[in-house]
Design a protein around this motif. Sequence first.
Motif, PDB file in Angstrom:
ATOM      1  N   THR A 128      16.574   2.053 -13.647  1.00 18.76           N
ATOM      2  CA  THR A 128      16.883   2.733 -14.808  1.00 18.76           C
ATOM      3  C   THR A 128      18.101   3.838 -14.620  1.00 18.76           C
ATOM      4  O   THR A 128      17.864   4.799 -13.137  1.00 18.76           O
ATOM      5  CB  THR A 128      16.122   3.333 -14.969  1.00 18.76           C
ATOM      6  N   LYS A 129      18.764   4.221 -15.367  1.00 17.98           N
ATOM      7  CA  LYS A 129      19.724   5.555 -14.613  1.00 17.98           C
ATOM      8  C   LYS A 129      19.222   5.693 -16.875  1.00 17.98           C
ATOM      9  O   LYS A 129      19.788   5.658 -17.571  1.00 17.98           O
ATOM     10  CB  LYS A 129      21.491   5.031 -15.299  1.00 17.98           C
ATOM     11  N   TYR A 131      20.206   9.235 -19.074  1.00 21.10           N
ATOM     12  CA  TYR A 131      20.937  10.096 -20.087  1.00 21.10           C
ATOM     13  C   TYR A 131      20.327  11.686 -20.678  1.00 21.10           C
ATOM     14  O   TYR A 131      19.221  10.965 -21.161  1.00 21.10           O
ATOM     15  CB  TYR A 131      22.481   9.590 -20.871  1.00 21.10           C
ATOM     16  N   ASP A 161      18.295   5.419 -21.906  1.00 16.88           N
ATOM     17  CA  ASP A 161      19.103   4.358 -20.535  1.00 16.88           C
ATOM     18  C   ASP A 161      20.660   4.226 -21.453  1.00 16.88           C
ATOM     19  O   ASP A 161      20.406   4.279 -22.532  1.00 16.88           O
ATOM     20  CB  ASP A 161      18.152   3.854 -19.992  1.00 16.88           C
ATOM     21  N   GLU A 162      20.706   3.606 -20.291  1.00 15.70           N
ATOM     22  CA  GLU A 162      22.163   3.155 -20.890  1.00 15.70           C
ATOM     23  C   GLU A 162      22.991   1.952 -21.678  1.00 15.70           C
ATOM     24  O   GLU A 162      23.423   2.050 -22.230  1.00 15.70           O
ATOM     25  CB  GLU A 162      22.911   2.198 -19.347  1.00 15.70           C
ATOM     26  N   SER A 163      21.198   1.688 -22.252  1.00  9.32           N
ATOM     27  CA  SER A 163      21.068   0.338 -23.242  1.00  9.32           C
ATOM     28  C   SER A 163      20.931   1.031 -24.980  1.00  9.32           C
ATOM     29  O   SER A 163      21.621   1.295 -26.036  1.00  9.32           O
ATOM     30  CB  SER A 163      20.132   0.150 -23.608  1.00  9.32           C
TER      31      SER A 163
END
Length: 411
Positions: A128-129, A131, A161-163
């Motif tokens: 998990t990344k 922001y 997250d990125e999505s």
Amino acid sequence: MAEDGLIRNRITDESVDLMRRRIGYPNPTVRTGAIDDPWNMVATADAVRRFSICIGDDNPLFTKPEYAAGTRWGQVIAPPGFEKSMGINRSPVMDPVEAKETSKALRGIQLYHSGGENFYYTPIVEGTKLYRSRWVKKVEEKNSEFAGRSVIVSNGIQLWDESGTVAVDGIDWFVHTERGGGDKTRKKEPRPKEEPAFYSDEDLEEIEAAYDAEYVRGADTLYLEDVKIGQKLPRMVKGPLTITDLINIHMGAGWFLYGNWPNRLAYENRKKLRGFYNRDEFNAWDTIQRVHWDKDLAKKVGLPMMYDIGPMRQLYVSHYLTNYAGDDAWIHRIRFEFRRFNYMGDVTWLEGEITDVRDDAELGPLIEVSMTGTSQRGVENIRANATILVSSRTKGKPRLPTPPPLTPHRS
């Protein structure tokens, strides 16, 4: 500026107005230093393990991949609070002229983390990344029992997250009060005398017995049908609080906001955060963050002893809740208030009670929990409440809540 470099300003109408002009944009008193990267750019099972151990939690759901693989999640998930070590900065960018004009909002005014409320929507797992955005939501003045005029600044926070799926949505409250030596003419209410902690062998035996008896539900599923309003939760202890505990939390979660880096990086940090450094006993520059482990500096800002950082008690609450909730439940909401200072040497006894049990039309089966933390002085230093989504024998395991939309306050 004082000779020791510790800035001591008054709370003025102008400084409060400057902070109000920051609404919708980052708080200049809660900003990053020279290094803006989070402690964990990407979540890993090992980062979650280190974080958990460093907050005193060896729950196998967070620390043992082979155990976590057999749970409903199929892998290690992070406990609530781990997100504080994450989040690539995507806070909104203010107009440069306005940012400069408002950069000294409440500068030289001592800041204390006083609480917050977080909503959790999806597990943080390997890979998990996240922001992150932070922004000022509200600025309120009040008269404090101990410090006279003070300002409460509510700071919004969201991580996604990125999505673009929101993982955490919440708010933090910070109280700004004048540092020791501010307004000498203002009449203050007398502060109750708070003696440093001291424990007899019998006291320590009681604490150790509580550690031996610490309850961890684990795989024993918590069902809605098995709980009722007014039911007491197991008692838990934290402490006596030591500087070693403080070192551990920073080992697991990093420096949180400001960054307190060594050597040349400390010098670079000071260029960006000059008001966050003052002279130490050697006449060298060091971070004001050491108010948590430097007795002399704590006294300079008006406190009798060193004290914990806000995230420590927030994570006390998180640990208490995850121990009780077990592997299958989902902790959706945690509201926490820091009622009094938690000084070095203090013990916190945590207790809870179920205040509501229902099958919610939107969230499904859930329980509401109220918690308190009380020091060895008998003084409440934590107050919290939480919403836990639980299993039902008729509806099965809890479903994850629907995330809110992304905040418009982001870059």
